[in-house]
Design an enzyme around this catalytic site. Structure first.
Site, mmCIF file in Angstrom:
data_model
loop_
_atom_site.group_PDB
_atom_site.id
_atom_site.type_symbol
_atom_site.label_atom_id
_atom_site.label_comp_id
_atom_site.label_asym_id
_atom_site.label_seq_id
_atom_site.Cartn_x
_atom_site.Cartn_y
_atom_site.Cartn_z
ATOM 1 N N HIS A 1 -12.731 -3.956 4.056
ATOM 2 C CA HIS A 1 -11.861 -2.891 3.573
ATOM 3 C C HIS A 1 -12.226 -2.488 2.149
ATOM 4 O O HIS A 1 -12.229 -1.299 1.802
ATOM 5 C CB HIS A 1 -10.402 -3.363 3.647
ATOM 6 C CG HIS A 1 -9.414 -2.383 3.091
ATOM 7 N ND1 HIS A 1 -8.775 -2.584 1.900
ATOM 8 C CD2 HIS A 1 -8.975 -1.197 3.569
ATOM 9 C CE1 HIS A 1 -7.967 -1.566 1.657
ATOM 10 N NE2 HIS A 1 -8.063 -0.707 2.649
ATOM 11 N N GLU B 1 -15.242 -0.244 2.199
ATOM 12 C CA GLU B 1 -14.868 1.121 2.598
ATOM 13 C C GLU B 1 -14.373 1.911 1.387
ATOM 14 O O GLU B 1 -14.699 3.092 1.211
ATOM 15 C CB GLU B 1 -13.805 1.053 3.688
ATOM 16 C CG GLU B 1 -13.194 2.386 4.074
ATOM 17 C CD GLU B 1 -11.688 2.311 4.205
ATOM 18 O OE1 GLU B 1 -10.996 3.135 3.575
ATOM 19 O OE2 GLU B 1 -11.197 1.433 4.941
ATOM 20 N N HIS B 2 -13.566 1.276 0.527
ATOM 21 C CA HIS B 2 -13.076 1.943 -0.684
ATOM 22 C C HIS B 2 -14.222 2.216 -1.663
ATOM 23 O O HIS B 2 -14.335 3.311 -2.224
ATOM 24 C CB HIS B 2 -12.027 1.069 -1.375
ATOM 25 C CG HIS B 2 -10.655 1.206 -0.800
ATOM 26 N ND1 HIS B 2 -9.567 1.583 -1.558
ATOM 27 C CD2 HIS B 2 -10.188 1.029 0.459
ATOM 28 C CE1 HIS B 2 -8.486 1.616 -0.799
ATOM 29 N NE2 HIS B 2 -8.835 1.274 0.433
ATOM 30 N N GLU C 1 -1.936 -1.674 -2.726
ATOM 31 C CA GLU C 1 -1.842 -1.408 -1.284
ATOM 32 C C GLU C 1 -1.305 -2.637 -0.546
ATOM 33 O O GLU C 1 -0.456 -2.522 0.347
ATOM 34 C CB GLU C 1 -3.222 -1.030 -0.748
ATOM 35 C CG GLU C 1 -3.233 -0.526 0.672
ATOM 36 C CD GLU C 1 -4.607 -0.072 1.129
ATOM 37 O OE1 GLU C 1 -4.741 0.265 2.330
ATOM 38 O OE2 GLU C 1 -5.557 -0.058 0.318
#
Length: 432
Positions: free
Chosen positions: A47, A50-51, A127
């Site tokens: 993840h 991806e950022h 998040e």
């Protein structure tokens, strides 16, 4: 189905579906790797990668990436799941070369700058905090963790504050080199796209992708375990998930499980919605779902209700599960098939939905599945197959129970397991 496929000499697969009536194109890169491909010390790195892909390359700053795509009215985004990661864009037909160039740039030339990494870690920590503050997110994360206890497949995709804080650019590059290789990547476009032109653009811009991984990709075999996890919180509503071991994508009963989930809790006409919400008014939300993975699956029922309703709600759900193992009506199968057919056809009217559908089919089955073939698979599902499946799913496996909120009146898992195993029995909390 106007789908064309080219496998480049590099091993990269390019797939397009031309939709000539459109002026836009949805395109993206789908990678057959996700959070499940992390090692023990990489929890959350898929993840984070991806950022970080959007945070600057050798040619573009993070701001350049955002401005260039939005200057032409386009959109750019990404998503990480358990077994896949995707980077995608939507632009007008004239701007496809720009979108291809940006996607290639972020996937082959990302800088992973230390300062950008520091800032993005902070964003992801927020998040994670937001997810922990959302009970219906928490209940699903805990559900997966206990269903696949101690395994990568059961871990939250976002990672933990400790793991995220500790990642270095070197670790990100290591995960990238191990998983983002041409044999695991698919470039897909749907809309106003010419296959030959698009394929040439992809071949030129993605030429630097590695063909083989730096080391073998990680993927441990999943073992469904099941069990009980609860978190009492001072909330208005209780979030409850009751689940069972489902079917993997390639198993014979996968589509049967999808139909069963639809019949039980796939809409306002479903059994659970009608009995639990409409007839009894026991909750404001109830539905069933079936998730398929490459080697396992999960069948679940989610309900959101007041804590005082739990002693009545759970036995009613169990009763509906038992009824599904005894009787399924042909009309219910027909309705479920009609809903799936409508979803397939409606999805073909959206280039973004169609590109995603094609990409998933390529990753799972190695080819696009024509709608008639998909419906043919569903045609073979009978009432007998469904009742037999329900009996095996709900009464022959260890259940998984996850609950968050005012759950003091929720029966022990042992009572729920006994109620599932014994026709007509109620849980102790419900009987009392």
């Amino acid at each position: 189905m106007n789908v064309e496929i080219t496998r480049l000499a590099s091993g990269l697969t390019v797939v397009t579906e031309t939709m000539p009536h459109l002026e836009s194109v949805a395109l993206g890169v789908w990678i057959k790797s996700g959070s499940r491909n992390e090692t023990e010390d990489e929890h959350g790195i898929a993840h984070l990668l991806e950022h970080m892909a959007f945070k600057g390359t050798a040619r573009r700053s993070a701001r350049d990436i955002a401005e260039e795509i939005e200057n032409v009215g386009g959109e750019l985004n990404a998503a990480t799941s358990t077994e896949t990661t995707s980077y995608y864009a939507r632009v007008l037909r004239d701007h496809v070369p720009l979108a291809v160039d940006i996607l290639a740039d972020i996937l082959t030339e990302s800088a992973f700058d230390e300062e950008e990494l520091r800032r993005e870690k902070h964003v992801i920590l927020q998040e994670i905090g937001a997810a922990n503050d959302t009970p219906d997110d928490v209940v699903f994360d805990k559900f997966s963790e206990v269903a696949y206890r101690g395994q990568t497949i059961g871990r939250p995709i976002l990672g933990t504050p400790d793991t995220v804080k500790g990642f270095t650019p070197g670790q990100i590059r290591n995960y990238l080199s191990r998983n983002y290789t041409t044999d695991r990547m698919f470039v897909v476009a749907a809309g106003a796209v010419d296959h030959a032109t698009f394929t040439k653009q992809v071949e030129e811009r993605f030429a630097s992708l590695p063909m083989t991984p730096s080391s073998p990709p990680v993927l441990e075999t999943a073992r469904y375990i099941g069990g009980d996890v609860r978190e009492t919180r001072d909330l208005m509503d209780a979030q409850v998930l009751l689940g069972f071991e489902g079917k993997a994508y390639h198993m014979r009963d996968f589509y049967c499980s999808q139909i069963l989930a639809n019949i039980l809790g796939g809409g306002m006409s479903s059994r659970l919605f009608q009995e639990v919400r409409e007839h009894r008014g026991l909750c404001y939300s109830v539905y069933a779902f079936h998730w398929g993975f490459s080697d396992t699956g999960i069948f679940g029922i989610h309900a959101a209700t007041g804590g005082n309703e739990l002693p009545t709600l759970v036995p009613v759900i169990i009763d509906e599960l038992r009824k599904s193992s005894e009787t399924i009506h042909q009309q219910e199968i027909d309705r479920a098939r009609a809903q799936i057919r409508a979803q397939l056809l409606m999805g073909q009217e959206s280039p973004a939905a169609r590109a995603g559908q094609i990409a998933r089919q390529m990753m799972l089955y190695g080819r696009p599945i024509p709608n008639p073939e998909m419906m043919e698979r569903l045609e073979g599902i009978t009432t007998e197959r469904l009742t037999d499946l329900a009996g095996r799913l709900f009464f022959d496996t260890v259940p998984t129970l996850s609950a968050v909120g005012p759950i003091e009146q929720l029966a022990p898992l042992s009572d729920i397991t006994t109620a599932l195993a014994t026709p007509g029995i109620q849980t102790k909390k419900a009987a009392g």
